[in-house]
Structure formats: structure tokens, C-alpha cells
Design an enzyme around this catalytic site. Structure first.
Site, PDB file in Angstrom:
ATOM      1  N   SER A   1      31.764  35.139  33.524  1.00  0.00           N
ATOM      2  CA  SER A   1      31.375  36.344  34.226  1.00  0.00           C
ATOM      3  C   SER A   1      32.528  36.663  35.157  1.00  0.00           C
ATOM      4  O   SER A   1      32.852  35.857  36.027  1.00  0.00           O
ATOM      5  CB  SER A   1      30.091  36.091  35.004  1.00  0.00           C
ATOM      6  N   ARG A   2      33.170  37.805  34.939  1.00  0.00           N
ATOM      7  CA  ARG A   2      34.397  38.068  35.688  1.00  0.00           C
ATOM      8  C   ARG A   2      34.156  38.538  37.111  1.00  0.00           C
ATOM      9  O   ARG A   2      35.011  38.437  37.946  1.00  0.00           O
ATOM     10  CB  ARG A   2      35.231  39.109  34.942  1.00  0.00           C
ATOM     11  N   VAL A   3      32.997  39.121  37.377  1.00  0.00           N
ATOM     12  CA  VAL A   3      32.765  39.580  38.748  1.00  0.00           C
ATOM     13  C   VAL A   3      31.534  38.960  39.388  1.00  0.00           C
ATOM     14  O   VAL A   3      31.367  39.017  40.595  1.00  0.00           O
ATOM     15  CB  VAL A   3      32.636  41.123  38.818  1.00  0.00           C
TER      16      VAL A   3
ATOM     17  N   ASP B   1      32.553  42.978  31.636  1.00  0.00           N
ATOM     18  CA  ASP B   1      33.027  42.091  32.712  1.00  0.00           C
ATOM     19  C   ASP B   1      32.616  40.648  32.441  1.00  0.00           C
ATOM     20  O   ASP B   1      32.277  39.917  33.364  1.00  0.00           O
ATOM     21  CB  ASP B   1      32.435  42.518  34.054  1.00  0.00           C
TER      22      ASP B   1
END
Lengths: 179, 517
Positions: free
Chosen positions: B366-368, B341
Site C-alpha cells: 500500500s503506497r500511501v 496506490d
């Protein structure tokens, strides 16, 4: 191709041919004799596997060696193997043929290792017990193994029935280490 | 570690074992070793063996059935293959490889099978978990929403990590990948996060160093090290991440939080490639086998934030990947980037230029994690990201320009100070409130009149002052966790007052200057 697969193919074809010709018993006795020969005679074993020997010589020798000693069908099979350059796999093919014969006759070979010599009654009891379990004719091979301390182990196929004191002590040792 | 042996206990164990000792027939299936070499044994027989089942060689050595073929079984040997001989008997154990789990592992160093290698007491195998399990399903999960503070400013501000996230740490050799991982473990003190450090294919001396560092900072109280070093056989290196994951899952599934670091997955992929080639599985790109993607995806999918119904536990994974000459487009890096992620990208150029941690803020994402940041940090870091991006662009451009206008110079100065505050020492994680203070100071121009050379000193003094003089402001921020007017005013007041003190001290110290660079 792997050796086991080659052996399987040749053995199956030869066995089926022998069965169709109603010569299974004769062929299998020849096979046992050949296998004993390969085990006992180092020269014969060398002759089978040595790639330096010319094919013509090989075919000629096989013809001379076995012509009058084995059944014509077995003899033809050996010559066929020589022509196909598969003599190196002869031992494995013989083993496979014996396996197919056992399957055909409903025989189960079991290896019994015992700490002491088995009496005739004990041997009979074993045979009876395994006959009931596997519904097959049992062909036992008994060996004396003092390492077992007491008791016995029986190997049928890939499965081992361990009823020896040595085996129990080993399990006991493992359990203590785990605890 | 000395083993506390009590004679009574030994007697009790022996007595119990003897009481349970019964004469019975043991039935097991066996096979025969046909050939052995390069850590792989080919076995004839074992016709009913399961894929992944543990088998025992006659010398007591263990192995794992990996290839079930028509004629034989390919077994990876866990140990010295020289102990295995042709014709040896191989016994089935009827168990899939599993490892001990639970609190007994905390503070220990174990191998890939969960056996202690720190010279300490044996670990009880009462509670076992299979090393290969399926990742939690969709319904069993929930969104990542709680932060996992690494204590590293640049990460917590720009690429925040949430509990249950998979964040890749990627970079060349010697760029500080392990340091980031270790700092993150150190920062989990008092956070109720159980940490697992899986060392794959590393030098034993490195593992000792990691252990010492963690011990020094009191982090071994909640950490387990799983080590499959370079001298261990390839099957152990291949298994170690799964074993570590199984150990960590115990906490995830019991409503607690765990953090696992795989250092590094490149070595695991190489160990798996070795195994696969020896097992004669067809090679693909870079000679890796076809299922190399699945090797990593099934491992990293086990990191999750569990639903409230399942106890709301979490397992955060920080895999590490080593690149060659900053090439992120190689096979394994692209695979793992696509699975995780987000990634923290470390660059050797930055490292050698003294920017440490050498994180490339532009390429790291950071995707989340944004959802898991505290609001105060999210707001502060929002402008930081923009300022840094502008700085990078201008800095590259200004290299060719001699005269710069005032606005550009101001922006460059601000950027240079921000880059300076992004620097941080090793094993020196920072509390999130302090991070907000310093970043707030940077992005709101409080540092503009302080020379770049003095920024580290300013930071250090500010950190000290936040623990003493301005503790109320810190408390307020920790309570509110948001940049409300009240909090903003408190921070501004604290910063103004601190700056005055700092300037006074500077005047008193001869030779130091406060001039802008």
C-alpha cells in the site's frame, strides 16, 4: 473505400466539370432521369450492381442505352464510371449530384408532413416562412400523414420542426413518466 | 418492494403536467439508421451530435454516440439491437449520459444508467450528474490521512487503506477477491462511509448473492449496487463503473466519505475491447484499443481525498482485477497496478492451503496507506511485517534441512502462529482495537506456548473477552490510538490474565494440549 466517400468524389468532379462547361441544368435533368430509371427498373438496377456481368458488356450496353438519350457529357461520365467499375455506386452519385445542384442554386428541399391536405395559402405561408428563416429557395414535398392527428412536421436537412399533436402527446407522456 | 401509490398524488402530478401543457413547436435533429449489428448502429445524419451524447431510436431505445466520422455516426445501442431497423429515425437528446445521484439511491440496485432494477419505486431524476467528469485537480486534493478500516487483519496491518486511496484487489478466479470487497463494505457500518458496489460482467445470481449478504449484515442501509451483468450489452458494462463513480462523487463533493468497488475492471476492459473492435478502432496489444490505459486511469483518478476548502470529503476506490494463472504481467493487470496506490495480491495456492484470506503479504503493498494507519497499529504491524518476511524465507529454506537450531525453530514457530492469526473468516470483520490486541500478542510472543491448532480458539475467546472482561483496555487503546507505555502495560496485563484463564480452561477440558507444535 466507403460508398459515400466514392460517391462524393465522383459527384464533385463531375459537377465541377458540368459547371465549367455551363451544362449544369442539362446534366442534372439527365441525372434525375437516370435516378428515376434505377428506381423504376429492377433490371437496370440489377445490371448496375451484378458483378457477374463482364465489363465489356457493361460498357457496350451503357453506350447503346444512353448514347442518343442524354447529353454527351453525361454519356461520357457513365462510360467513365463503367470503365472504372464504379457503376454500382451510380444511385448514390446521382443523389450527391442533386445535393450539389441544390447547394449551387440555393435550393432547400423540405419535407412537410401534414395531418390534412394543405391549402394553397397554407403551402405559400410555409414557403414564405422558411424562405425568411433560411434565405434559400424552398422546394417543398408535402405528404399526408393522418397519424399526426393534427398539425404538421417539417424536415429541413437533419432538423425536424414538430408541431403535431402526436408529437406533443408523446412529450406529454414522457413528462408524466418522468414525474 | 411494493409501490406506494396514492391516487391524490397521481392526480396532483397529472394536474401539474396538464397546467404546464402548452402548444409549442419542438425542434430536434435526426439521423437515419444505415446499418445495425453486434450492438453498434451506424447512423447517417445527426451532423451536430456531440461525442458521448445520448440518442433515442424510434422504438424508444437509447444509444450513445461514440464514433463521430465523416460520413456516419457509430452508436452503441443500450439494449436489444433487434428493436432497431435499417431506416429507423434516431433523435438527438442534447444530453451527455448522466445518472441520478443522492440519497434516493441508497439501498437500491440500479443499472448503468441509474434505472432501478430491484423492482422498487422509480428513482427521481431531479439531481443528475454526468457520468464522465474530470477528476479533481491538484489544488482540490490533500494527502490521504484517515484510515478506511477493512476489518480484515492482514490488510489493516500490512496493506492499510486510507480514505481517498485506490487499492487494487488482484488474483485468480476463486481466490476471495469479492469477499474482501464485501467484508470492507460490511465493516463500514456506523463509519459514515457510503458504499457503491459496481458489478461488471458478473452472473446475475452472484449479484443476488452479494445483495443478500449485504442485506443480512445490515450493509444495504448505506450501499448502492450498480449492476451491468454478463447478459447486459457491452456498452452498459463499459459505462457501469463511470455511472457508479458519478453516484459516489456526489458524496465526495459534499464533504462526506464514499467507497466504491469495481468488480471487476477486467470485464470492463473486455467490454470496451468488444465495442472498440466493432467500431473499427485499431487494435493494439491483446487486441485492446490504444486508449485502454486512459479508460482505467481516468476512472481511478476520480478517487480522491478532497482538500479542507473543498469539504474534505473522500472517495476510496477498490478496483478488482482477475488474473489468469497468477500472471500479473498481462496487459490489463500491469496497467491497473501502475495506476493504483498499491495492490492486495491473492494467490490460489494460499487459498487452497487454507490460508484465508489468501493474501500474499510479500507481494501486496500500500503506497500511501501507512500514513492513514492509527499509530498503535503501525507500530505493532511494523514488527509483524519483518517477522513474516523472515518466516517466509526460513520456511522455504527449512524444507530441505532436517536439523534446525533452536533459534531458527523458534522463529519458524513464531511465524507459523503469525500466519495462523492472519487467517480470518468471511463476513467477519474485526474492530481495529481487537486487531491490535491479537497482532500484539503474536509478535510479542504471547502465543508461543499455545499450540497452532489452538490459536483460532484463543483468538475467538480473546475477542469475546475483549468485549467483556478487558473492555477498559480496549477503551484505553481506542482513546489513545497509540502504543504508549500505559497502553502497552494495559494490553500486556490483559493478555497475561487472559492466558491464565485460557490455560485453566484448557486443563479442565480433557484431551486438549498446550504443547508447542
Amino acid at each position: 473505400m466507403s460508398s459515400t466517400r466514392i460517391a462524393e468524389r465522383y459527384a464533385r468532379a463531375f459537377f465541377e466539370l458540368a459547371r465549367d462547361n455551363d451544362e449544369v441544368d442539362k446534366v442534372i435533368s439527365d441525372v434525375s432521369a437516370i435516378r428515376t430509371l434505377t428506381m423504376k427498373s429492377r433490371d437496370f438496377h440489377e445490371f448496375l450492381i451484378n458483378p457477374g456481368i463482364k465489363q465489356d458488356t457493361r460498357i457496350h450496353l451503357i453506350g447503346e442505352l444512353f448514347e442518343s438519350r442524354i447529353s454527351p457529357l453525361s454519356h461520357r461520365f457513365l462510360l467513365f464510371l463503367a470503365r472504372k467499375k464504379r457503376l454500382a455506386h451510380l444511385n448514390e452519385i446521382c443523389l450527391r449530384l442533386e445535393g450539389l445542384y441544390d447547394l449551387h442554386k440555393g435550393i432547400l428541399k423540405v419535407q412537410i408532413d401534414s395531418a390534412e391536405e394543405l391549402s394553397i395559402d397554407q403551402r405559400q405561408a410555409f414557403i414564405l416562412r422558411f424562405q425568411r428563416k433560411f434565405h434559400k429557395a424552398i422546394q417543398p414535398n408535402v405528404r399526408i400523414k393522418p397519424d399526426l392527428i393534427a398539425g404538421f412536421t417539417v424536415r429541413a436537412g437533419d432538423t425536424i420542426y414538430d408541431c403535431s399533436v402526436a408529437g406533443m402527446l408523446e412529450t406529454f407522456k414522457k413528462n408524466i413518466i418522468k414525474a | 418492494m411494493a409501490i406506494d401509490l396514492k391516487p391524490e398524488e397521481v392526480s396532483a402530478i397529472l394536474k401539474k403536467q396538464l397546467a404546464d401543457f402548452r402548444l409549442h413547436t419542438e425542434i430536434y435533429e435526426v439521423g437515419t439508421v444505415i446499418s445495425v449489428g453486434d450492438g453498434i448502429a451506424r447512423v447517417h445524419g445527426l451532423s451536430k451530435v456531440m461525442a458521448g451524447e445520448l440518442v433515442e431510436f424510434s422504438g424508444g431505445l437509447m444509444g450513445m454516440a461514440l464514433n463521430l466520422e465523416e460520413e456516419n455516426v457509430g452508436i452503441a445501442v443500450f439494449g436489444d439491437e433487434k428493436m432497431v431497423r435499417e431506416g429507423d429515425e434516431v433523435k438527438r437528446t442534447d444530453t451527455i449520459a448522466s445518472v441520478p445521484t443522492g440519497e434516493a439511491l441508497i439501498g437500491r440496485i440500479v443499472d448503468a444508467l441509474g434505472n432501478p432494477i430491484d423492482g422498487g419505486a422509480p428513482i427521481s431524476r431531479d439531481e443528475l450528474l454526468q457520468i464522465e467528469t474530470k477528476a479533481p485537480g491538484i489544488i482540490d486534493r490533500q494527502d490521504v490521512k484517515e484510515p478506511l478500516q477493512t476489518g480484515i487483519k492482514v490488510i489493516d496491518a500490512l496493506t492499510p487503506i486510507g480514505r481517498g486511496q485506490r487499492e487494487l484487489i488482484i488474483g485468480d478466479r476463486k481466490t476471495g477477491k469479492t469477499s474482501i470487497a464485501i467484508d470492507t463494505i460490511i465493516n463500514q457500518r456506523g463509519e459514515n462511509v457510503y458504499c457503491f458496489y459496481v458489478a461488471i460482467g458478473q452472473k446475475r445470481s452472484t449479484v443476488v448473492k452479494v445483495h443478500e449478504t449485504l442485506k443480512q449484515h445490515g450493509a444495504m442501509e448505506y450501499t448502492t449496487i450498480i449492476a451491468a451483468t454478463a447478459s447486459d450489452p457491452a456498452p452498459m458494462q463499459f459505462l457501469a463503473p463511470y455511472s457508479g463513480c458519478a453516484m459516489a462523487e456526489h458524496y465526495r463533493d459534499s464533504g462526506r466519505h464514499a467507497l466504491i468497488i469495481y468488480d471487476d475492471l477486467t470485464k470492463q476492459a473486455q467490454a470496451y475491447r468488444q465495442l472498440s473492435l466493432l467500431l473499427r478502432r485499431p487494435p493494439g496489444r491483446e487486441a485492446f484499443p490504444g486508449d485502454i490505459f486512459y479508460l482505467h486511469s481516468r476512472l481511478l483518478e476520480r478517487a480522491a481525498k478532497m482538500s479542507d476548502k473543498k469539504g474534505a470529503g473522500s472517495l476510496t476506490a477498490l478496483p478488482v482485477i482477475e488474473t489468469q494463472a497468477n500472471d500479473v504481467s498481462a496487459y490489463i493487470p500491469t496497467n491497473v497496478i501502475s495506476i493504483t496506490d498499491g495492490q492486495i495480491f491473492l494467490e490460489s495456492n494460499l487459498f487452497h492451503a487454507g490460508q484465508r484470506p489468501a493474501i500474499n503479504a510479500g507481494l501486496s503493498v500500500s503506497r500511501v496507506g501507512g500514513d492513514a494507519q492509527i499509530k498503535a497499529m503501525k507500530k505493532t504491524a511494523g514488527s509483524l511485517r519483518l517477522d513474516l518476511a523472515q518466516y517466509r524465507e526460513l520456511a522455504a529454506f527449512s524444507q530441505f534441512a532436517s536439523d534446525l537450531d533452536a533459534a531458527t525453530r523458534r522463529q519458524l514457530d513464531r511465524g507459523a502462529r503469525l500466519m495462523e492469526i492472519m487467517k480470518q473468516g468471511v463476513n467477519d470483520p474485526l474492530d481495529v482495537a481487537k486487531q491490535v490486541f491479537i497482532i500484539y500478542a503474536g509478535v510479542n510472543g504471547h502465543l508461543d506456548d499455545i499450540s497452532i491448532e489452538r490459536v483460532p480458539e484463543f483468538q475467538a475467546r480473546l475477542n469475546e473477552a475483549l468485549d467483556s472482561e478487558y473492555i477498559d483496555a480496549v477503551r484505553l487503546l481506542n482513546k489513545e490510538k497509540e502504543l504508549t507505555e500505559e497502553v502497552k502495560n494495559a494490553i500486556d496485563e490483559a493478555l497475561v490474565s487472559f492466558k491464565q484463564n485460557f490455560a485453566k480452561e484448557t486443563e479442565e477440558t480433557p484431551g486438549s494440549s498446550t504443547a508447542s507444535s
